[in-house]
Scaffold this motif. Structure first.
Motif, PDB file in Angstrom:
ATOM      1  N   GLU A   1       3.777 -12.344   2.134  1.00  0.00           N
ATOM      2  CA  GLU A   1       3.709 -13.020   0.827  1.00  0.00           C
ATOM      3  C   GLU A   1       3.106 -12.178  -0.299  1.00  0.00           C
ATOM      4  OE1 GLU A   1       0.917 -16.608  -0.972  1.00  0.00           O
ATOM      5  OE2 GLU A   1       1.149 -16.376   1.175  1.00  0.00           O
ATOM      6  N   ASN A   2       3.916 -11.876  -1.315  1.00  0.00           N
ATOM      7  CA  ASN A   2       3.513 -11.206  -2.562  1.00  0.00           C
ATOM      8  C   ASN A   2       3.076  -9.751  -2.390  1.00  0.00           C
ATOM      9  OD1 ASN A   2       3.388 -11.519  -5.407  1.00  0.00           O
ATOM     10  ND2 ASN A   2       1.163 -11.573  -5.338  1.00  0.00           N
ATOM     11  N   ASN A   3       3.105  -9.231  -1.172  1.00  0.00           N
ATOM     12  CA  ASN A   3       2.647  -7.846  -0.968  1.00  0.00           C
ATOM     13  C   ASN A   3       3.490  -6.845  -1.747  1.00  0.00           C
ATOM     14  OD1 ASN A   3       0.602  -8.704   0.673  1.00  0.00           O
ATOM     15  ND2 ASN A   3       1.247  -7.548   2.481  1.00  0.00           N
TER      16      ASN A   3
ATOM     17  N   PHE B   1      -4.062   2.026   1.639  1.00  0.00           N
ATOM     18  CA  PHE B   1      -3.957   0.697   2.223  1.00  0.00           C
ATOM     19  C   PHE B   1      -2.698   0.633   3.090  1.00  0.00           C
ATOM     20  CE2 PHE B   1      -6.401  -0.521  -1.622  1.00  0.00           C
ATOM     21  CZ  PHE B   1      -7.423  -1.253  -1.019  1.00  0.00           C
ATOM     22  N   THR B   2      -2.854   0.248   4.360  1.00  0.00           N
ATOM     23  CA  THR B   2      -1.681  -0.090   5.158  1.00  0.00           C
ATOM     24  C   THR B   2      -1.244  -1.495   4.774  1.00  0.00           C
ATOM     25  OG1 THR B   2      -2.366   1.277   7.027  1.00  0.00           O
ATOM     26  CG2 THR B   2      -0.782  -0.456   7.477  1.00  0.00           C
ATOM     27  N   VAL B   3       0.039  -1.660   4.516  1.00  0.00           N
ATOM     28  CA  VAL B   3       0.544  -2.955   4.070  1.00  0.00           C
ATOM     29  C   VAL B   3       1.867  -3.284   4.767  1.00  0.00           C
ATOM     30  CG1 VAL B   3      -0.561  -2.960   1.804  1.00  0.00           C
ATOM     31  CG2 VAL B   3       1.653  -1.842   2.084  1.00  0.00           C
ATOM     32  N   ALA B   4       2.089  -4.574   4.942  1.00  0.00           N
ATOM     33  CA  ALA B   4       3.368  -5.085   5.429  1.00  0.00           C
ATOM     34  C   ALA B   4       4.093  -5.701   4.239  1.00  0.00           C
ATOM     35  CB  ALA B   4       3.143  -6.121   6.523  1.00  0.00           C
ATOM     36  N   PRO B   5       5.147  -5.076   3.726  1.00  0.00           N
ATOM     37  CA  PRO B   5       5.776  -5.558   2.488  1.00  0.00           C
ATOM     38  C   PRO B   5       6.428  -6.930   2.607  1.00  0.00           C
ATOM     39  CG  PRO B   5       7.085  -3.812   3.484  1.00  0.00           C
ATOM     40  CD  PRO B   5       5.796  -3.864   4.242  1.00  0.00           C
TER      41      PRO B   5
ATOM     42  N   ASN C   1       6.775  -5.859  10.239  1.00  0.00           N
ATOM     43  CA  ASN C   1       8.053  -6.219  10.852  1.00  0.00           C
ATOM     44  C   ASN C   1       9.148  -6.281   9.792  1.00  0.00           C
ATOM     45  OD1 ASN C   1       9.387  -6.845  13.306  1.00  0.00           O
ATOM     46  ND2 ASN C   1       9.526  -9.001  12.700  1.00  0.00           N
ATOM     47  N   ALA C   2       8.993  -5.479   8.738  1.00  0.00           N
ATOM     48  CA  ALA C   2       9.943  -5.504   7.625  1.00  0.00           C
ATOM     49  C   ALA C   2      11.355  -5.167   8.086  1.00  0.00           C
ATOM     50  CB  ALA C   2       9.504  -4.507   6.552  1.00  0.00           C
TER      51      ALA C   2
ATOM     52  N   PHE D   1      -4.195  -6.270   5.417  1.00  0.00           N
ATOM     53  CA  PHE D   1      -3.010  -6.697   4.677  1.00  0.00           C
ATOM     54  C   PHE D   1      -1.726  -6.366   5.434  1.00  0.00           C
ATOM     55  CE2 PHE D   1      -6.282  -5.214   1.561  1.00  0.00           C
ATOM     56  CZ  PHE D   1      -6.803  -6.477   1.292  1.00  0.00           C
ATOM     57  N   ILE D   2      -1.682  -6.811   6.689  1.00  0.00           N
ATOM     58  CA  ILE D   2      -0.612  -6.406   7.595  1.00  0.00           C
ATOM     59  C   ILE D   2       0.091  -7.642   8.167  1.00  0.00           C
ATOM     60  CG2 ILE D   2      -1.716  -4.201   8.148  1.00  0.00           C
ATOM     61  CD1 ILE D   2      -2.872  -5.474  10.677  1.00  0.00           C
TER      62      ILE D   2
END
Length: 387
Positions: free
Chosen positions: A178-180, A171-175, A199-200, A136-137
């Motif tokens: 889409e919808n994260n 969970f590593t996530v990229a905010p 890349n936020a 989810f990145i």
């Protein structure tokens, strides 16, 4: 009859104190006494040694031939026990098993095995949590993750993982994907969300840090940088737009993060927010050569891994104790601060600080003995002595 063991004249250090004294541990591994000064009881002279809470490596993909991605494979259990026995020598008493980006079907299938794995041999280092570093990145900051498998957060998958795994889940996530951000806010009480491989921009980082992010995946690596105009994740971190309980990972090997930058981080981020992590890969402990990370070919050169034929870092091969020593050497931090970044902060983030991250009278010992050069001597894991 087994007698209690008394360790005398040691430099005993936790996040709260550091003194020369003694510690008494009974035959079941319970800490009976911990005091400054001497005791008339006979014991083992530990002059020149440091006793501190055992280390917690809260981001590792494996080592010594064992990969957490291989959970469920026929060879995995033997590989896993071998990994734990080698981890003891690094001073580690607990760790977080980490997987790389894979298909959701595979991750879901393996998730039903994880809780049983956390109960494997309680006298060896403890599996404290499970870490999904992908998928989810951000494709832009994918690092050593397969681009074709990267997707936005998937709510049905989150619900299944919540049902299958009882230990803490990261969970590593990229905010910015889409919808994260909406799902981070919705499930922030169910999971530990880590901002990383992202890349936020500043505003996206700020919103996620204020509304659900509890961790930063390997600071500096695979994220938008510090900029005087196009501000990113690092601007948000150094402007402290986060809550007090944020846990910020640093791979303190001097290559993933230069020693001068480690020192800068120590001087500009509260010590209570930093955790040293290894990000170690399965071939850690093996000779230099060509290996695989998932389906990606990688090269091992010394204590580091690179994507094949490049100088793009894909993970570490350093023993955890090396990272602890290098952090100390780079920053000249106190031993009490070293306890925080190598043990206590991670224990707090994972809500396991009742039995880890400290030395407490009446509790099972999870401690490490080091010499003055921060080299491993022996340890107690869940009250069991390892030499």
């Amino acid at each position: 009859m087994v007698r209690n063991l008394i360790y005398k004249n040691a430099l005993i250090t936790t996040k709260d104190f550091s003194f020369v004294g003694f510690i008494e541990i009974d035959d079941s591994g319970i800490v009976l006494e911990i005091k400054e000064g001497n005791t008339e009881k006979s014991g083992i002279d530990c002059s020149g040694l440091i006793i501190m809470p055992g280390f917690i490596d809260s981001h590792t993909h494996g080592g010594y031939g064992m990969a957490f991605d291989d959970i469920g494979e026929e060879h995995f259990v033997n590989d896993y026990v071998n990994y734990l026995k080698n981890l003891v020598k690094e001073g580690v008493v607990a760790f977080v098993g980490t997987t790389v980006t894979s298909k959701l079907e595979r991750l879901e299938k393996s998730s039903i095995l994880i809780d049983d794995l956390s109960k494997t041999n309680i006298t060896l280092p403890k599996l404290a949590a499970w870490y999904y570093e992908g998928p989810f990145i951000s494709i832009v900051k994918k690092g050593a993750h397969e681009q074709d498998l990267i997707i936005p957060l998937n709510e049905p998958f989150l619900k299944k993982i919540k049902k299958n795994i009882l230990i803490p889940i990261i969970f590593t996530v990229a905010p910015e994907v889409e919808n994260n951000t909406n799902l981070i806010e919705k499930y922030k009480n169910d999971f530990i969300f880590a901002l990383g491989h992202s890349n936020a921009n500043f505003e996206e980082s700020k919103r996620s840090l204020e509304n659900g992010i509890k961790r930063i995946t390997h600071l500096y690596n695979a994220m938008s940088g510090f900029h005087h105009h196009d501000m990113g994740i690092l601007n948000a971190i150094f402007n402290k737009v986060y809550k007090d309980d944020l846990n910020i990972e640093i791979i303190s090997d001097g290559v993933h993060v230069d020693n001068e930058v480690i020192k800068y981080s120590y001087n500009n981020i509260s010590i209570k927010n930093i955790s040293i992590v290894s990000d170690s890969l399965p071939p850690k402990g093996f000779s230099d050569g060509k290996y695989k990370l998932g389906n990606l070919p990688i090269d091992k050169e010394g204590n580091w891994f690179y994507l094949e034929g490049t100088k793009t870092l894909s993970g570490g091969a350093c023993p955890y104790i090396y990272l602890v020593k290098n952090f100390k050497d780079s920053t000249n931090c106190s031993l009490q601060e070293l306890v925080m970044v190598s043990s206590y902060n991670a224990a707090r983030n994972l809500k396991m600080d009742e039995n880890f991250g400290d030395i407490v009278k009446g509790k099972k010992a999870n401690i490490v003995f080091l010499d003055k050069n921060i080299e491993y001597v022996q340890s107690y894991i869940n009250g069991h002595l390892w030499k």
